[in-house]
Design an enzyme around this catalytic site. Structure first.
Site, mmCIF file in Angstrom:
data_model
loop_
_atom_site.group_PDB
_atom_site.id
_atom_site.type_symbol
_atom_site.label_atom_id
_atom_site.label_comp_id
_atom_site.label_asym_id
_atom_site.label_seq_id
_atom_site.Cartn_x
_atom_site.Cartn_y
_atom_site.Cartn_z
ATOM 1 C CG ASP A 27 -1.693 1.118 1.057
ATOM 2 O OD1 ASP A 27 -2.319 1.480 0.342
ATOM 3 O OD2 ASP A 27 -1.882 1.834 2.178
ATOM 4 C CG ASP B 8 -1.632 1.939 6.893
ATOM 5 O OD1 ASP B 8 -2.049 3.134 7.291
ATOM 6 O OD2 ASP B 8 -1.528 1.742 5.461
ATOM 7 C CG ASP C 2 -4.351 -1.677 3.032
ATOM 8 O OD1 ASP C 2 -4.544 -1.488 1.942
ATOM 9 O OD2 ASP C 2 -3.660 -0.888 3.564
#
Length: 670
Positions: free
Chosen positions: A375, A564, A568
């Site tokens: 990410d 995080d 996700d």
């Protein structure tokens, strides 16, 4: 395994030869969990210092030291000075030494036989040593048992050392906390503090519960949680986590989570589960041991009885002796001890570096990874946003009041930046707030419907907005009030200091890097170019991330995904190994992940892979060493070349060599 653990216990596996026996470890003592199982360390207590652990472990083996003294005196008198000892006196002393050294092993063998388990290491050692007594080789029988027990002692010392870094997590959780009630300071147990109460943490004390800082500022040592010793300065209203140590003046903290729900408590629950998850190699050895041991027994019987039909002048005692030698050498303890110990050491190595691995199986999997997908926000960037620009077609104060009031519902870094920027305006509690995944927020503020999010949010609700907004590269939050476009806020983020280093090291390992983000493609592409990431994708909804990772898996890629945010969690669950950033990461993501990086540093991704590679290398070295030496000495024993003395040194020596090799994991740098 029960992770609702009110007694603050951590369960770790005791990797003795009987590797199904757990030990319960608390802050003060570790004891038997199953008294039916064999564990040499049942009398030793757990103190704050590892040296005390070892002293207690050694002192608890006094029967072993007495038996070793008896054997040593007998050997010195008999072979050193040539003094012949009366046969019955010899039997009496040797039998006493044998019982002192091996009473637990013998007892365990009979317990297992009663349960129908005939083929195990305890039965093997008991039969081999009793066989030596039967043919009159008393000193050799005692020596086999003594050195077997010494091998077990070294194994226990190794386990104690390996789990010390994990047990240290327990020491960062305080036993009491000072809570401010009715303007008085009251000392209570942490589990008796409620959300919303204010606690006082004095200089040098550990923070007991998660909360937000009430005082203007405070300096905290976060090493216990993150592995980093650099002091962390917190400002008013910023989060403070249980396990941090207040290094400055006394501070007040408003509790935001119950004791059982703190990040530290969840970390300990993860540790509970970690050592119970075995790696494929470990499971394979356990399965092979169940086949291997009965085969060894069968071969030993064949060595004893088959020569009766082949060898002229067959001597039963001679071939019985060879069979006993074969049994001692064949004992699989070197494998059943050193392999779990190796993986346990790998988990300890990772935890000392601020990386929580939830099971030894993940140490195996990370060695096979060829693609790391990450990410962007909060993973490769700091997730610490600052408002750069506010544009609105209504009163600016009214615009900020409504936008910040709605964003106060969210914990997203962008939302926090807006709330922080609008700290001088009076916020109102939003009503009917709905979080639209991948888009933004919808809610009611002062009886007006407010939308705040990305451009896709306005498109979803068919709100018209100026076309020039599509050309803005920065992160943008657009706002609509009562269905009408009202303005936007641009926000910037900053790349983490070690992100470029992490990507560079992954490339050196031959691992491809891909970045996925819900942020605009232009922003995502700019960060990717800055960090030299191989591929990047922006404007993604959570399902878009899942689709990309699934497509990669369908192509045979072995994938780590690092994230995080709450959105996700699905893709972390899908990846071969999911890694969560534990500092900024959401609870759902941390719970779903297989590995948690506690200090949010991307470079720890590389460290996690290195820990896996080091562990696997040493485990395979132990397998090769143990099997190679054992096969060689077994052949020599069956041929009458090796005696029980060589057998015991081969068995214990291989075990000690494997244990010492596993020790090396603890000293590695990653």
């Amino acid at each position: 395994m029960n992770i609702n653990n009110p007694e603050n216990k951590v369960v770790v596996k005791d990797h003795c030869c009987d590797h199904d026996a757990p030990i319960i470890v608390t802050k003060h003592v570790h004891e038997h969990h199953d008294h039916e199982e064999h564990n040499h360390g049942d009398d030793d207590h757990d103190h704050d210092h590892g040296g005390d652990d070892n002293v207690n472990l050694l002192s608890s083996r006094w029967p072993l030291w007495i038996s070793l003294l008896i054997l040593s005196v007998f050997l010195v008198l008999n072979f050193g000075f040539g003094i012949k000892i009366n046969r019955y006196v010899e039997i009496g002393f040797m039998l006493s030494a044998y019982i002192l050294a091996g009473h637990k092993t013998i007892d365990m063998a009979f317990r297992k036989i009663k349960r129908g388990d005939l083929f195990n290491e305890f039965t093997l050692m008991t039969i081999a040593t009793l066989g030596a007594f039967y043919i009159g080789e008393f000193s050799e029988g005692v020596a086999v048992m003594i050195f077997y027990e010494i091998g077990e002692l070294f194994q226990d010392l190794a386990v104690t050392r390996s789990k010390r870094s994990i047990k240290a997590l327990l020491d960062i959780r305080p036993d009491s906390v000072t809570v401010i009630r009715d303007l008085k300071n009251t000392t209570v147990l942490p589990e008796n503090v409620k959300v919303g109460e204010t606690i006082l943490v004095k200089a040098g004390e550990k923070v007991a519960l998660d909360g937000t800082l009430v005082s203007l500022s405070g300096t905290f040592n976060t090493a216990a949680l993150t592995g980093e010793s650099k002091p962390d300065v917190k400002r008013q209203n910023e989060p403070v986590l249980a396990g941090m140590i207040n290094t400055d003046k006394s501070v007040e903290i408003t509790v935001t989570a119950l004791f059982k729900d703190s990040k530290l408590s969840r970390i300990l629950e993860m540790v509970q589960e970690a050592t119970a998850r075995k790696a494929p190699t470990q499971l394979l050895i356990s399965r092979l041991a169940k086949i291997y041991t009965p085969i060894v027994f069968g071969l030993a019987v064949a060595i004893i009885l088959l020569p009766l039909f082949i060898v002229p002048n067959y001597d039963f005692q001679q071939w019985l002796y060879r069979g006993m030698v074969f049994l001692v050498i064949a004992c699989p303890c070197a494998l059943t001890i050193s392999i779990p110990l190796g993986y346990f050491g790998g988990i300890g190595l990772a935890s000392r570096n601020g990386i929580l691995v939830k099971g030894s199986n993940f140490l195996d999997i990370v060695t096979k990874i060829d693609t790391v997908v990450t990410d962007k926000t909060g993973t490769l960037t700091k997730g610490v946003f600052n408002v750069q620009k506010v544009e609105t077609n209504i009163d600016k104060t009214d615009f900020l009041t409504k936008t910040a009031s709605l964003e106060s519902y969210s914990t997203h870094p962008v939302a926090r930046a807006i709330v922080h920027y609008a700290e001088k305006v009076i916020l109102n509690k939003p009503q009917d707030v709905e979080e639209i995944s991948g888009h933004g927020l919808k809610g009611t503020v002062n009886q007006e419907t407010v939308l705040a999010g990305n451009l896709k949010l306005l498109q979803k609700f068919e709100v018209k907005y100026p076309a020039e907004l599509d050309a803005i590269v920065e992160t943008i939050v657009v706002v609509a009030i009562n269905g009408n476009y009202s303005g936007y806020i641009t926000i910037s983020d900053e790349v983490k200091e070690d992100s470029a280093q992490a990507i560079a090291e992954l490339k050196k390992m031959g691992i491809e890097t891909i970045m996925l983000s819900g942020d605009k493609s232009a922003v995502t592409s700019e960060i990717a170019q800055q960090l030299h990431i191989d591929q990047s994708y922006g404007d993604l909804l959570p399902e878009g991330k899942v689709k990309i990772v699934q497509d990669l898996k369908d192509k045979g890629r072995k994938i780590i995904f690092v994230g995080d945010g709450v959105n996700d969690a699905p893709v972390i669950a899908l990846a071969d190994v999911g890694i969560a950033m534990g500092g900024l990461g959401s609870d759902a993501t941390i719970e779903t992940a297989d590995i948690v990086i506690q200090n949010d540093q991307p470079s720890k991704i590389v460290s996690a892979i290195k820990a896996g590679r080091i562990t696997k290398s040493i485990v395979y070295q132990n397998i090769s060493i143990a099997m190679g030496i054992k096969v060689l000495v077994m052949v020599l024993g069956a041929g009458g070349i090796a005696t029980l003395w060589e057998a015991v040194f081969a068995d214990v020596g291989v075990a000690l060599l494997a244990i010492l090799n596993a020790f090396r994991i603890q000293g590695k740098k990653i």
